[in-house]
Scaffold this motif. Structure first.
Motif, PDB file in Angstrom:
ATOM      1  N   ILE A 240       0.835  -1.206   0.000  1.00  0.00           N
ATOM      2  CA  ILE A 240       0.000   0.000   0.000  1.00  0.00           C
ATOM      3  C   ILE A 240       0.866   1.252   0.000  1.00  0.00           C
ATOM      4  CG2 ILE A 240      -1.691   1.302   1.345  1.00  0.00           C
ATOM      5  CD1 ILE A 240      -2.927  -1.267   2.178  1.00  0.00           C
ATOM      6  N   VAL A 241       1.910   1.224   0.798  1.00  0.00           N
ATOM      7  CA  VAL A 241       2.793   2.384   0.883  1.00  0.00           C
ATOM      8  C   VAL A 241       4.209   1.919   0.510  1.00  0.00           C
ATOM      9  CG1 VAL A 241       3.699   4.208   2.370  1.00  0.00           C
ATOM     10  CG2 VAL A 241       1.391   3.319   2.761  1.00  0.00           C
ATOM     11  N   PRO A 242       4.617   2.153  -0.728  1.00  0.00           N
ATOM     12  CA  PRO A 242       5.945   1.662  -1.153  1.00  0.00           C
ATOM     13  C   PRO A 242       7.087   2.241  -0.325  1.00  0.00           C
ATOM     14  CG  PRO A 242       4.634   2.397  -3.042  1.00  0.00           C
ATOM     15  CD  PRO A 242       3.870   2.780  -1.818  1.00  0.00           C
ATOM     16  N   GLU A 243       6.902   3.418   0.284  1.00  0.00           N
ATOM     17  CA  GLU A 243       7.979   4.005   1.097  1.00  0.00           C
ATOM     18  C   GLU A 243       8.020   3.421   2.500  1.00  0.00           C
ATOM     19  OE1 GLU A 243       5.854   5.705  -1.515  1.00  0.00           O
ATOM     20  OE2 GLU A 243       5.147   6.588   0.349  1.00  0.00           O
ATOM     21  N   ALA A 244       7.200   2.446   2.807  1.00  0.00           N
ATOM     22  CA  ALA A 244       7.198   1.868   4.164  1.00  0.00           C
ATOM     23  C   ALA A 244       8.627   1.512   4.563  1.00  0.00           C
ATOM     24  CB  ALA A 244       6.321   0.627   4.199  1.00  0.00           C
ATOM     25  N   LEU A 435     -11.897   1.947   2.191  1.00  0.00           N
ATOM     26  CA  LEU A 435     -11.120   3.168   2.418  1.00  0.00           C
ATOM     27  C   LEU A 435      -9.779   2.911   3.101  1.00  0.00           C
ATOM     28  CD1 LEU A 435     -14.091   5.426   3.538  1.00  0.00           C
ATOM     29  CD2 LEU A 435     -12.980   5.336   1.297  1.00  0.00           C
ATOM     30  N   VAL A 436      -9.450   1.639   3.313  1.00  0.00           N
ATOM     31  CA  VAL A 436      -8.224   1.312   4.038  1.00  0.00           C
ATOM     32  C   VAL A 436      -6.983   1.908   3.369  1.00  0.00           C
ATOM     33  CG1 VAL A 436      -6.645  -0.574   4.609  1.00  0.00           C
ATOM     34  CG2 VAL A 436      -9.045  -0.758   5.196  1.00  0.00           C
ATOM     35  N   ASP A 437      -6.839   1.672   2.077  1.00  0.00           N
ATOM     36  CA  ASP A 437      -5.621   2.122   1.400  1.00  0.00           C
ATOM     37  C   ASP A 437      -5.419   3.618   1.578  1.00  0.00           C
ATOM     38  OD1 ASP A 437      -5.754  -0.466   0.571  1.00  0.00           O
ATOM     39  OD2 ASP A 437      -5.145  -0.044  -1.499  1.00  0.00           O
ATOM     40  N   GLU A 438      -6.495   4.354   1.336  1.00  0.00           N
ATOM     41  CA  GLU A 438      -6.411   5.805   1.426  1.00  0.00           C
ATOM     42  C   GLU A 438      -6.034   6.233   2.849  1.00  0.00           C
ATOM     43  OE1 GLU A 438      -6.386   7.881  -0.931  1.00  0.00           O
ATOM     44  OE2 GLU A 438      -6.353   9.672   0.353  1.00  0.00           O
TER      45      GLU A 438
END
Ligand code: ASP
Ligand code: MG
Length: 461
Positions: A240-244, A435-438
């Motif tokens: 979901i967040v590539p910068e994790a 809405l999880v991803d957002e």
């Protein structure tokens, strides 16, 4: 002594097993005990076989068995010393004959009992551990494969058996300490155990991590290493967040929350035995052994960041009970929760007001019966396709103004339940699944745009 546990992808073929051997070789002076999972995808394949055998799909069973056989036998050819090759193949054959015997029994009976299911699924670890011990010997490391079943005593709740620690701990201690003191690297199986009358059990899917921790606690290991195919625990799901970012150090309490909330790197029970004995647990990547993974410690150094990670769980159902005659009446909640107890369903989050109680469920198998029983307490409504978002961090309790940092980025996203436990290390709330991803993206931006380098590390892929 240390325990080094290798998951399915870390033993998936001869190449992976050679990598494992070279990782363990560098730790020989720390007296490792090696715990392995089944080769990747083998447990699923075996469980498919069990089902197909009951359904009489003999051709499917045979095809899958051939594949399992071929994978192990190819690895054996590559790994074993020439003079040991035939013995290893014979050992694999014996193991596979046991498996075929059980599948025949399932086929004859037309049903997979939970006990038979365990006899089948346990074979994955029994097979892979033969290969790994042989690979050590081929590399000049004295090693023996230990069948953990007579040591890892459990009850007879097949497929989710509970450990009988009073019996298992001394047996594990005695056997593995003796092996290690004799200069040997014992290789044993995660996931499996046996009952007092010697019937094979399993302790639940993904349970090898838990086995490793049980063994580590039993031998008073100085470290438990979980070798897997990711660099460690992350600030959130990188899909979901590539910068994790990777979390370098995290406390037992924080990591337990994350494991429970579906951070798939660790089986949720893993940390319990380690915590009792205060043994640090490390998550390491067997494909990138030079990378420092995540250290899970009883006291992680205080982070400048109030939040260590954002976890989430989709597929949650919210059950609301509205009742005017409720909260003031003593015993009301006790009776309400008794309904869930009766239907063996765990409630994750609870929020109450004067006139209503909201609860989240993960497991909806008994939902209809639960709703029927709850109707005697008041009006029941159900919200499906919800998700829990959970922020975890020990520094939360020392951070004023945190609530606005959490909820301001979420404006326009409807939040239906909020819970901030007394331990103050977890803040959770419920939103619509879609809405999880957002929500996760916005929260990650808020809390991890600047990283505290003592605690986190950017992952270079
Ligand atoms: N092989 C078992 C499973 O796939 C146990 C494990 O890998 O932890 O569930
Ligand atoms: Mg696993």
């Amino acid at each position: 002594m240390i325990v080094m546990k290798f998951g399915g992808t870390s033993v998936e073929d001869a190449t992976a097993i050679r990598r494992l051997v070279s990782i363990v070789r560098q730790q020989l002076q720390r007296q490792p005990i090696v715990v392995v999972s089944a080769m990747a995808r083998v447990t699923n394949g075996l469980l498919d076989c069990a089902r197909w055998a009951a359904e009489g799909k003999d051709a499917d069973v045979q095809a899958k068995l051939d594949e399992v056989k071929a994978r192990h036998s190819a690895a054996a050819d590559e790994l074993a010393l020439p003079e040991e090759r035939e013995t290893l193949h014979a050992a694999l054959r014996t193991q596979l004959a046991e498996l075929t015997g059980t599948l025949d029994e399932i086929q004859r009976g037309g049903i997979v009992t939970e006990a038979l299911s365990d006899s089948v699924s346990a074979q994955g670890e029994l097979l892979s551990s033969l290969l790994v011990a042989a690979a050590f010997r081929a590399d000049g490391i004295s090693s023996e494969r230990i069948d953990v079943r007579p040591l890892m005593r459990t009850n007879d709740d097949f497929m989710r058996a509970a450990i009988d620690f009073e019996v298992a701990d001394p047996l594990l201690h005695e056997t593995f300490t003796a092996q290690v003191n004799a200069g040997c690297v014992p290789v044993t199986q995660g996931f499996i155990g046996s009952t007092v009358d010697g019937r094979t059990t399993t302790i639940g899917r993904g349970g090898s991590d838990y086995s490793a921790s049980i063994i580590g606690a039993a031998v008073n290991a100085t470290a438990i290493e979980i070798w897997t195919d990711v660099d460690g625990m992350m600030t959130t799901d990188p899909r979901i967040v590539p910068e994790a970012a990777k979390i370098k150090t995290i406390s037992f309490a924080e990591a337990s929350e994350l494991a429970y909330f579906g951070a798939k790197v660790l089986h949720p029970s893993t940390l319990r035995p380690a915590m009792v004995k205060d043994i640090p647990v490390y998550i390491c990547n067997s494909r990138r052994p030079h990378v420092q993974g995540t250290a899970i410690l009883s006291h992680a150094p205080a982070s400048k960041s109030p939040i260590k990670a954002i976890a989430f769980k989709r597929g949650i159902t919210v059950v609301n009970v509205d009742s005017v005659r409720m909260l003031m009446a003593h015993g009301f909640l006790a009776r309400l929760f008794e309904v869930f107890n009766r239907h063996e369903t765990a409630v994750d989050m609870v929020a109450t007001s004067e006139v209503s109680v909201s609860m989240t469920l993960d497991d909806t198998r008994h939902l209809d019966a639960i709703i029927a029983d709850l109707q005697e307490f008041g009006e029941v409504t159900v919200e499906r396709d919800r998700a829990i978002i959970c922020l975890v961090g020990e520094q939360m309790k020392f951070t004023p103004g945190l609530a606005s940092r959490i909820f301001t980025p979420l404006n326009q996203i409807n939040i239906s339940m909020i819970s901030h436990g007394a331990s103050a290390i977890n803040a959770s709330f419920v939103i619509e699944s879609a809405l999880v991803d957002e929500a996760v993206k916005r929260l990650h931006k808020e809390f991890f745009s600047e990283l505290d380098e003592e605690t986190f590390e950017k992952v270079d892929v």
